[in-house]
Design a protein around this motif. Structure first.
Motif, short mmCIF file in Angstrom:
data_model
loop_
_atom_site.label_atom_id
_atom_site.label_comp_id
_atom_site.label_asym_id
_atom_site.label_seq_id
_atom_site.Cartn_x
_atom_site.Cartn_y
_atom_site.Cartn_z
N LEU A 67 0.79 -1.26 0.00
CA LEU A 67 0.11 0.02 0.21
C LEU A 67 0.71 1.36 -0.08
CD1 LEU A 67 -2.53 -1.29 2.82
CD2 LEU A 67 -2.93 -1.08 0.32
N THR A 68 0.31 2.05 -0.58
CA THR A 68 0.91 3.59 -0.38
C THR A 68 0.09 4.00 1.02
OG1 THR A 68 -0.98 4.48 -1.46
CG2 THR A 68 0.69 4.00 -2.83
N GLU A 69 0.53 5.16 1.46
CA GLU A 69 0.41 5.86 2.66
C GLU A 69 -1.05 6.26 2.77
OE1 GLU A 69 1.58 8.20 6.35
OE2 GLU A 69 3.04 7.44 5.02
N LYS A 70 -1.63 6.54 1.51
CA LYS A 70 -2.83 7.23 1.51
C LYS A 70 -3.79 5.86 1.64
CE LYS A 70 -2.07 11.30 -0.95
NZ LYS A 70 -2.30 12.15 -2.31
N ASP A 71 -3.36 4.93 0.87
CA ASP A 71 -4.19 3.63 0.75
C ASP A 71 -4.40 3.12 2.23
OD1 ASP A 71 -4.85 3.75 -1.82
OD2 ASP A 71 -3.20 2.82 -2.77
N ARG A 72 -3.41 2.98 2.66
CA ARG A 72 -3.33 2.30 4.16
C ARG A 72 -4.52 2.66 5.16
NH1 ARG A 72 2.86 2.05 5.36
NH2 ARG A 72 2.82 3.72 3.96
N THR A 73 -5.05 3.93 5.18
CA THR A 73 -6.06 4.39 5.87
C THR A 73 -7.50 3.58 5.24
OG1 THR A 73 -5.33 6.41 6.22
CG2 THR A 73 -7.65 6.31 6.64
#
Length: 88
Positions: A67-73
């Motif tokens: 995941l990218t950081e944004k996708d982790r949420t």
């Protein structure tokens, strides 16, 4: 949160974005308090939706393990939503 979810999931999961936003509570205690406060009818509806979209959720989550950081949420919200479903 809903627009963030919609922009990061497959089109098949857009119809349940509001479920992810509502049920994907990250804090275990807060999630349990929320679950304790919903009616049996709401619980049954939620379970039915999760069952209906189970394959699509699994496919999206498998495809997004890196995941990218944004996708982790968003990914975390799905995990938390599934934990809520499992606890019902």
């Amino acid at each position: 949160m809903i627009s963030s979810i919609v922009s990061r999931v497959s089109p098949e999961l857009v119809p349940i974005a509001h479920y992810v936003a509502l049920w994907g509570i990250s804090d275990d205690d807060e999630r349990q308090k929320f679950l304790d406060g919903v009616s049996q009818e709401v619980r049954e509806n939620f379970r039915a939706i999760i069952e209906q979209f189970c394959d699509e959720i699994d496919d999206w989550m498998i495809a997004h393990e890196a995941l990218t950081e944004k996708d982790r949420t968003v990914y975390g919200a799905f995990v938390n939503m599934l934990m809520a479903a499992d606890s019902l």
